[in-house]
Design a protein around this motif. Structure first.
Motif, PDB file in Angstrom:
ATOM      1  N   TYR A 157       0.810  -1.221   0.000  1.00 15.77           N
ATOM      2  CA  TYR A 157       0.000   0.000   0.000  1.00 15.77           C
ATOM      3  C   TYR A 157       0.848   1.279   0.000  1.00 15.77           C
ATOM      4  N   LEU A 158       2.143   1.151  -0.300  1.00 12.31           N
ATOM      5  CA  LEU A 158       3.036   2.295  -0.492  1.00 12.31           C
ATOM      6  C   LEU A 158       3.022   3.259   0.688  1.00 12.31           C
ATOM      7  N   CYS A 159       3.249   2.708   1.875  1.00 12.83           N
ATOM      8  CA  CYS A 159       3.351   3.553   3.062  1.00 12.83           C
ATOM      9  C   CYS A 159       4.539   3.061   3.889  1.00 12.83           C
ATOM     10  N   GLN A 160       4.721   3.631   5.065  1.00 12.71           N
ATOM     11  CA  GLN A 160       5.844   3.249   5.930  1.00 12.71           C
ATOM     12  C   GLN A 160       5.364   2.260   6.985  1.00 12.71           C
ATOM     13  N   ILE A 161       6.275   1.383   7.403  1.00  7.63           N
ATOM     14  CA  ILE A 161       5.894   0.359   8.384  1.00  7.63           C
ATOM     15  C   ILE A 161       5.504   0.989   9.723  1.00  7.63           C
ATOM     16  N   GLY A 162       6.053   2.164  10.017  1.00  2.18           N
ATOM     17  CA  GLY A 162       5.655   2.874  11.241  1.00  2.18           C
ATOM     18  C   GLY A 162       4.199   3.311  11.202  1.00  2.18           C
ATOM     19  N   GLU A 163       3.695   3.639  10.007  1.00  2.00           N
ATOM     20  CA  GLU A 163       2.281   3.994   9.865  1.00  2.00           C
ATOM     21  C   GLU A 163       1.404   2.769  10.086  1.00  2.00           C
ATOM     22  N   VAL A 164       1.893   1.604   9.639  1.00  2.00           N
ATOM     23  CA  VAL A 164       1.150   0.360   9.883  1.00  2.00           C
ATOM     24  C   VAL A 164       1.114   0.070  11.379  1.00  2.00           C
ATOM     25  N   MET A 165       2.257   0.243  12.058  1.00  2.00           N
ATOM     26  CA  MET A 165       2.317   0.033  13.508  1.00  2.00           C
ATOM     27  C   MET A 165       1.308   0.940  14.217  1.00  2.00           C
ATOM     28  N   ASN A 166       1.236   2.194  13.770  1.00  2.00           N
ATOM     29  CA  ASN A 166       0.306   3.140  14.389  1.00  2.00           C
ATOM     30  C   ASN A 166      -1.129   2.672  14.265  1.00  2.00           C
ATOM     31  N   ALA A 167      -1.472   2.114  13.102  1.00  2.00           N
ATOM     32  CA  ALA A 167      -2.830   1.620  12.886  1.00  2.00           C
ATOM     33  C   ALA A 167      -3.092   0.329  13.647  1.00  2.00           C
ATOM     34  N   ALA A 168      -2.044  -0.485  13.788  1.00  2.00           N
ATOM     35  CA  ALA A 168      -2.224  -1.829  14.339  1.00  2.00           C
ATOM     36  C   ALA A 168      -2.350  -1.858  15.857  1.00  2.00           C
ATOM     37  N   LEU A 169      -1.505  -1.102  16.551  1.00  2.00           N
ATOM     38  CA  LEU A 169      -1.437  -1.217  18.010  1.00  2.00           C
ATOM     39  C   LEU A 169      -2.449  -0.310  18.705  1.00  2.00           C
ATOM     40  N   PRO A 170      -3.134  -0.789  19.739  1.00  2.00           N
ATOM     41  CA  PRO A 170      -3.939   0.091  20.583  1.00  2.00           C
ATOM     42  C   PRO A 170      -3.063   1.186  21.204  1.00  2.00           C
ATOM     43  N   ALA A 171      -3.638   2.349  21.450  1.00  2.00           N
ATOM     44  CA  ALA A 171      -2.855   3.506  21.918  1.00  2.00           C
ATOM     45  C   ALA A 171      -2.071   3.203  23.186  1.00  2.00           C
ATOM     46  N   ALA A 172      -2.630   2.380  24.069  1.00  2.00           N
ATOM     47  CA  ALA A 172      -1.952   2.119  25.338  1.00  2.00           C
ATOM     48  C   ALA A 172      -0.684   1.296  25.162  1.00  2.00           C
ATOM     49  N   LEU A 173      -0.513   0.653  24.006  1.00  2.00           N
ATOM     50  CA  LEU A 173       0.701  -0.126  23.761  1.00  2.00           C
ATOM     51  C   LEU A 173       1.773   0.699  23.057  1.00  2.00           C
ATOM     52  N   LYS A 174       1.500   1.972  22.767  1.00  2.00           N
ATOM     53  CA  LYS A 174       2.501   2.795  22.083  1.00  2.00           C
ATOM     54  C   LYS A 174       2.560   4.208  22.685  1.00  2.00           C
ATOM     55  N   LEU A 175       2.794   4.273  23.987  1.00  2.00           N
ATOM     56  CA  LEU A 175       2.927   5.558  24.656  1.00  2.00           C
ATOM     57  C   LEU A 175       4.115   6.330  24.095  1.00  2.00           C
TER      58      LEU A 175
END
Length: 827
Positions: free
Chosen positions: A102-120
């Motif tokens: 989908y021509l994006c960055q893996i960090g953007e996928v991480m942002n979509a994938a993880l619930p907010a509490a797992l990525k403070l």
């Protein structure tokens, strides 16, 4: 001695970890591991790192090695947050594929994938959970300092807490406080999250002795209400393990005071507990339904095709009993120790269907969607990771969960556009992502629909997917009778009442007389789409977007449905000062309002985005339909999907033209799908339903195909045009949206980028051109469309070249202030 020396040597080895940061950066960053943490670093664990001058982030370990980065000096990781990985290796492979496809960055996928509490991160806001009682004496000194500061100041960022404690390693402390339910992530505040607490009643063990119990009843002869409560408790305890205070109150009819008196006398013990928000108490699993002959044949066909194909399309007409086939397939997977993901297109539908599935699977089933608050999402994540949930029912974001052994993915209503994520990146389609996810797990994928997408049906016709068809309704229920009414004719004959034809009104009135229910579909929310001056034709527009504002009667304001802007409805024209303003068009709010004037005794409710914003609103409406508290339900596309109630016998489609006349190559496909799905809500349990389609064009080809329920004719007609005009399923499409706040600068940038693309791809490049809405949130937009032959062009090579062109464009001064958003398979 040698073993000891080897161990010491391993502990002193210098390790480096490549981590995924939740940022849109093209490369992963590498950090050095402190010696004392060497034994703890594992792929998939979260680590605290500093990125930039002072910002802290939660990152995911992607690889572990001993190679230092060549171009920069690696900083040390600050801490490790987990005892075991929270992300699996398969998930990381899935993230990598999504980023590449989908021509994006893996960090953007991480942002979509993880619930907010797992990525403070440093900017994350922390608030105190004021609803939860805790003992301050049980807190450590540092935990106490954080809680004390939050009691003085209602919201603190992670950076504020770093300064407060004078140390960088605060995320582990915050994780502990979060797990204890003492703090919230501020994103949850709008959800007004409260832990789910229940008071359970148990009998004092003293009275387990029959003699003591007999003596107790004799004592309670003077307090009959208390005796009733005790008797009700004994009867309930024979049926269920846990008894809540409300259940006992209802069963006994004794009232809260009688139960409180027994608690005060220590006959009952009241125990308040925090219980899971994600499930009810264990229910008896109902496995007694019997498949029809057609369903059994379909199930056998699916299983047989799964031996040769990884993906099978189940093309079953509405009310053919696809859900029952899904249940049997899920039972097979559970028996084999596999996990199942059951995807639905709408968040709201999960609340309805989960209750049906829990009757079969008890608490093996979990639910996951974006309307859950963060505590709930983390709880589901952990239960899937540990294997407690064998089945997950959810919306598109469920594909990101940490499945261990996924045997089957069911994509129900696979044609739905809701599976496509548009903003932000990754702009993925959950149906297509599911197929790759199934491949990663070695599992199978079942696509189900009464009106499959042309891409899926084409893949089935060309033998890429298996195909099973189910052409009869469960229980022999007939398809609804469909009648088309010409709005033009009824208007000329003056038989229209507001927006309702005489045919539709007669059917509604007859249904109400029989105590049956009605659904009215209008594909627009709000009251009036346009407010226009009769004198000068001025229409109020959004100040941020190039759209007219929609009038909402409930708020008496004009709303923008793109950016949320609102303004008061003018009493006079702001352009010419005329007082002659009129409302053009109509939405669900106006349909509801005018129908209530025509049928004042009918109980009318509306179901659209405006009435279902709160978490339980949709479920409450469904409950009211089931309990027959609603006679007529007016709604947008929400009413087309998944509703299954026995007394809905009449469906009215107020205006089919807004669907059929939309300027999009998928208009006919989507119109057929929506009209067929809405029609399928009628007459589902032994009663033939009636569908009334109101239109200005009753001879339209698609309406005829809907009446005949002839999906094959629709497909055969449309597929010829798709091939001729270079559209999917024969071509792949990549769309580039170029955005800038200055239209002149945007024009120069878009033309430059289009020239560069044509140098490589020739006439496969179309545009730049203005989209239907060419300004949203103050950004002007130009679109470039690229079309590539599916069978003869390597899409991987195309994407590599495209990324190089975009990277080169970003390095030029020309790109300043410009945003380029690639969207693969945009429609």
């Amino acid at each position: 001695m040698l073993d000891f020396a080897q161990t010491v040597n391993n502990e002193r080895e210098t390790l480096f970890v490549e981590v995924i940061l939740p940022l849109a950066i093209p490369k992963n960053y590498t950090y050095r591991v402190p010696f004392e943490l060497n034994s703890s670093v594992t792929v998939g664990k979260r680590v605290v790192v500093q990125f930039g001058k002072s910002k802290l982030y939660t990152a995911i370990i992607y690889t572990v090695g001993n190679q230092a980065p060549q171009k920069y000096e690696a900083k040390y990781i600050i801490d490790i947050l987990d005892d075991r990985p929270v992300v699996t290796p398969r998930q990381l492979s899935f993230w990598k594929w999504l980023a590449e496809y989908y021509l994006c960055q893996i960090g953007e996928v991480m942002n979509a994938a993880l619930p907010a509490a797992l990525k403070l991160a440093s900017e994350t806001k922390i608030v105190l959970n004021k609803e939860f009682e805790y003992d301050k004496a049980s807190l450590t000194d540092k935990e106490y300092l954080i809680v004390d500061a939050l009691e003085i100041q209602p919201e603190l960022s992670v950076s504020d807490i770093v300064k407060l404690l004078g140390q960088k390693t605060v995320l582990p402390l915050l994780r502990i406080l979060f797990e204890k339910n003492i703090i919230h992530i501020s994103e949850e505040v709008s959800d007004k999250y409260k832990p789910r607490r229940r008071t359970f009643i148990t009998l004092n063990p003293v009275y387990q002795n029959p003699d003591m119990l007999k003596e107790l009843f004799s004592i309670l002869e003077r307090a009959p209400k208390q005796a009733d409560a005790l008797l009700a408790y004994i009867q309930l305890s024979r049926k269920q393990k846990h008894i809540t205070r409300p259940e006992l109150t209802e069963a006994s009819g004794a009232g809260a005071a009688a139960i409180k008196a027994l608690v005060d006398k220590e006959v009952f013990i009241a125990d308040e507990r925090v219980v899971s928000r994600l499930s009810t108490d264990d229910e008896e699993i109902d496995e007694n339904f019997v498949l029809s002959a057609a369903q059994r044949a379909a199930l056998s066909s699916i299983n047989q095709q799964f031996t040769q194909k990884d993906v099978v399309l189940l093309h079953g007409i509405t009310s053919s009993g696809k859900t029952q086939i899904y249940i049997r397939l899920m039972e097979q997977m559970l028996a084999n120790g596999k996990q199942v993901l059951y995807l639905l297109p709408e968040i709201a539908l999960t609340t309805h269907i989960v209750e049906r599935l829990r009757h079969h699977f008890g608490n093996h089933i979990g639910v996951y969607h974006s309307r859950f608050n963060d505590n709930e999402r983390v709880e589901v994540w952990q239960k899937v990771l540990s294997g407690d949930y064998r089945i997950v029912l959810g919306a598109r974001s469920s594909v990101f969960l940490p499945f261990g052994d996924l045997g089957l993915i069911i994509v129900d209503e696979e044609h739905e556009s809701s599976y496509k994520q548009y903003d932000p990146a990754p702009r993925y389609n959950a149906r297509d992502a599911s197929i790759f996810l199934g491949h990663l797990h070695g599992g199978k994928v079942l696509l189900g629909s009464a009106t499959p997408s042309f891409e899926s049906y084409y893949n089935a016709q060309t033998n890429k997917y298996g195909l099973t068809e189910l052409h009869e309704r469960f229980g022999g229920v007939e398809l609804p009778q469909i009648q088309v009414v010409s709005i033009a004719t009824e208007t000329k004959q003056k038989t229209m009442q507001s927006h309702f034809s005489s045919v539709l009104m007669l059917d509604i009135e007859q249904a109400l007389l029989k105590k049956e229910q009605v659904i009215l579909f209008q594909n627009r929310r709000g009251y009036a789409p346009v407010v226009m001056c009769k004198t000068c034709a001025h229409t109020p527009k959004c100040i941020n977007c190039d759209v007219t504002l929609t009038y909402h009667k409930s708020s008496s304001k004009l709303h923008c449905h793109y950016c949320g802007y609102r303004e008061d409805t003018p009493s006079t024209c702001p352009a010419c000062g005329s007082a002659h303003l009129e409302q053009k068009g109509f939405g669900t709010e106006k349909v509801e309002d005018e129908l209530s004037l025509i049928l004042p005794d009918a109980r009318i409710r509306r179901m659209d985005l405006d009435t279902t914003r709160s978490k339980m609103a949709f479920q409450n409406i469904l409950n009211d339909i089931e309990e027959k508290k609603i006679d007529i339900l007016v709604g947008t596309q929400m009413v087309a999907k998944g509703l299954d109630f026995p007394d809905i016998t009449v469906i009215g489609i107020i205006s089919a033209d807004s669907l059929l006349k939309y300027p999009d190559y998928r208009a006919n496909e989507r119109s057929f799908q929506l009209l067929a799905q809405v029609s399928g809500r009628a007459g589902r349990r032994g009663k033939q339903g009636k569908v009334v389609i109101q239109t200005y064009d009753p001879t339209h080809r698609v309406i005829g195909q809907v009446i005949r329920n002839d999906y094959t004719d629709l497909y055969n007609t449309e597929i010829v045009e798709r091939k001729a005009f270079k559209y999917p399923p024969f071509y792949r499409i990549i769309q580039l949206d170029i955005k800038h706040k200055q239209p002149e600068q945007l024009y120069i940038q878009a033309e430059y980028l289009a020239r560069e693309l044509r140098n490589h791809f020739g006439d496969r490049v179309i545009g730049p051109e203005a989209p239907l809405i060419n300004r949203i949130r103050n950004y002007y937009i130009r679109s470039i469309t690229l079309k590539f032959e599916k069978d003869t062009v390597s899409i991987t090579k195309v994407k590599t070249i495209l990324q190089e062109i975009l990277l080169q464009f970003e390095t030029t001064k020309l790109s300043q202030g410009c945003i380029v958003q690639p969207d693969v398979d945009p429609y």
